[in-house]
Enzyme design. Structure first.
Site, PDB file in Angstrom:
ATOM      1  N   HIS A 141      -6.126  -0.006  -1.022  1.00  0.00           N
ATOM      2  CA  HIS A 141      -6.327  -1.336  -0.455  1.00  0.00           C
ATOM      3  C   HIS A 141      -7.332  -2.217  -1.190  1.00  0.00           C
ATOM      4  O   HIS A 141      -7.515  -3.373  -0.824  1.00  0.00           O
ATOM      5  CB  HIS A 141      -6.740  -1.221   1.020  1.00  0.00           C
ATOM      6  CG  HIS A 141      -5.652  -0.660   1.885  1.00  0.00           C
ATOM      7  ND1 HIS A 141      -5.516   0.700   2.102  1.00  0.00           N
ATOM      8  CD2 HIS A 141      -4.628  -1.254   2.549  1.00  0.00           C
ATOM      9  CE1 HIS A 141      -4.462   0.901   2.881  1.00  0.00           C
ATOM     10  NE2 HIS A 141      -3.907  -0.259   3.166  1.00  0.00           N
ATOM     11  N   CYS A 181       0.809  -1.222   0.000  1.00  0.00           N
ATOM     12  CA  CYS A 181       0.000   0.000   0.000  1.00  0.00           C
ATOM     13  C   CYS A 181       0.847   1.280   0.000  1.00  0.00           C
ATOM     14  O   CYS A 181       0.481   2.265  -0.651  1.00  0.00           O
ATOM     15  CB  CYS A 181      -0.991   0.001   1.155  1.00  0.00           C
ATOM     16  SG  CYS A 181      -0.256  -0.186   2.792  1.00  0.00           S
ATOM     17  N   ASP A 190      -7.621   5.372  -1.678  1.00  0.00           N
ATOM     18  CA  ASP A 190      -7.317   4.168  -0.912  1.00  0.00           C
ATOM     19  C   ASP A 190      -6.743   3.078  -1.811  1.00  0.00           C
ATOM     20  O   ASP A 190      -7.418   2.615  -2.735  1.00  0.00           O
ATOM     21  CB  ASP A 190      -8.606   3.679  -0.256  1.00  0.00           C
ATOM     22  CG  ASP A 190      -8.401   2.480   0.650  1.00  0.00           C
ATOM     23  OD1 ASP A 190      -7.229   2.103   0.860  1.00  0.00           O
ATOM     24  OD2 ASP A 190      -9.392   1.939   1.151  1.00  0.00           O
TER      25      ASP A 190
END
Length: 431
Positions: free
Chosen positions: A325, A128, A323
């Site tokens: 993820h 990430c 994000d």
């Protein structure tokens, strides 16, 4: 996730007629199982992220406060005070959402070629911070080539420059800024497939990768068209305090990047920081918010330990972020494939996080198009340091030689001790 998928997939493929018939009748079943497994893995990652970052907060925190998104201000309050308040406010919010959804999103991917000599074909669970760094670098290239006002138009064919940028971040060694090449360039800073790293190591790795690509290409090569400079600690590395942006050092970086052909080039400034112990010290938050008003702003690499995000905007004390993820299948993008689906590189969901909850280890990014843009940045940064009440994020100086200050030659670039008369180095970790 690969292990989860492998449990459902057949270990061997047969070429017999009977098997072919069975394959045909069960193909949809296997596809459903694999997709379900992938969805389960994505769900597990999301649940883990919610435990680390806190429950996902979506939407816009306030319908009255202004929003800053990478140097662009959306004044909702002004719109609401007009005669046609609802229409104006809606127009402002629509413009903000279109701007946000035009930013490049880079997430976990599965199914790419193995990284180096490893068996890793996915970065789920550890990549990430690398993906966050890719987003910031991609945004710098987007601004450089298409301008900050560029917006993705669903009804129009994608621009060739836009596809070229996405191609640079493909998941293979053939793509200049792939996770494969970033890990290779950052080996000396601890980057390795399967391992999580912090913002400082990622910043140094980007500096190393940009330098390597520059050395491999001609000056006008479009894959790496800007210098990268890290704003770090003092010259001797022992004095502590805020990182120092030395103008002479930046000029040297530009000159070396151009191989002596020009004195100044476009430049990406990365500022790794540690702003506290367990969490960001509240006295730094006003300055963090203010950086998003800089026209040169590229946001923040930050989040929580083990769960990095790319923070691109602020409203009051909340940070909007992209994000990394979500787990997505590898997509091949190049300028020859005009009909390629690039939706996985963009996000329409607005997510935000309280800035006070961020891990203190983070990094700021700024893109300066030319010397005038850099001078403007230095003036803004110097003023910000002076307004920081003794807690500057970083300071600006013309030279490492004693007493020489930056463009705004005032005490605003003095250390926190000089400004307030108090010691403020307890929360700093020299990088």
């Amino acid at each position: 996730m690969k292990a989860m998928c492998d449990r459902f997939l057949p270990s061997k493929c047969s070429s017999s007629t009977a098997d072919e018939k069975r394959d045909k009748s069960t193909l949809n079943g296997w596809t459903l199982i694999v997709n379900t497994a992938s969805s389960m893995a994505s769900g597990a990652i999301r649940r883990f992220q919610d435990r680390v970052l806190g429950p996902s907060r979506t939407g816009i925190p306030s319908t009255t406060s202004e929003i800053w998104l990478l140097g662009v201000c959306y004044k909702i309050s002004d719109a609401e005070s007009s005669e046609d308040a609802d229409a104006d406010a809606g127009s402002v919010l629509d413009a903000f959402r279109q701007d946000f959804s035009s930013l490049i999103l880079v997430t976990y991917r599965r199914g790419f070629e193995p990284i180096g000599d490893t068996t890793y074909t996915s970065d789920v669970g550890w990549g990430c911070m690398l993906r966050s760094g890719q987003m910031l670098f991609a945004q710098a290239l987007l601004i450089q080539r298409l301008g900050r006002s560029w917006r993705k138009r669903e009804s129009e064919p994608p621009e060739e420059e836009y596809l070229e940028i996405l191609e640079l971040f493909g998941d293979s060694e053939a793509s200049a800024f792939s996770i494969h090449n970033l890990i290779l360039a950052g080996e000396s800073y601890g980057l390795a497939a399967g391992s999580w790293v912090g913002p400082y190591a990622v910043c140094r790795s980007w500096e190393s990768l940009a330098r390597k690509k520059r050395e491999e290409t001609e000056v006008k090569d479009r894959s790496c068209s800007m210098a990268v400079h890290i704003v770090s600690g003092s010259e001797d590395g022992e004095r502590g305090g805020a990182p120092i942006l030395c103008i002479e050092d930046v000029a040297k970086t530009c000159l070396e990047y151009s191989k002596g052909e020009t004195e100044w080039t476009s430049i990406l400034l990365l500022v790794p920081l540690v702003l506290g112990l367990d969490k960001v010290n509240p006295r730094y938050i006003p300055s963090l918010i203010a950086t998003f008003s800089f026209p040169q702003s590229l946001g923040i690499l930050g989040g929580k330990p083990g769960a990095s995000t790319y923070i691109v905007g602020v409203q009051e004390d909340k940070g909007f972020y992209l994000d990394p993820h979500d787990v997505q299948q590898v997509v091949t993008v190049n300028k020859e494939t005009q009909d390629v689906d690039t939706s996985s590189y963009h996000c329409n969901t607005l997510r935000y996080v309280p800035l006070e909850s961020l891990d203190p280890s983070l990094a700021l990014g700024f893109y300066c198009r030319d010397k005038d843009d850099f001078d403007d940045f230095c003036i803004r940064a110097t003023k910000l340091a002076g307004d920081s009440n003794g807690a500057p994020l970083f300071t600006v100086t013309q030279s490492h030689r004693g007493g020489e200050r930056g463009i705004a030659e005032t005490s605003t670039v003095a250390s926190s001790t000089e400004i307030s008369g108090e010691e403020h180095e307890d929360d700093w970790q020299l990088l």
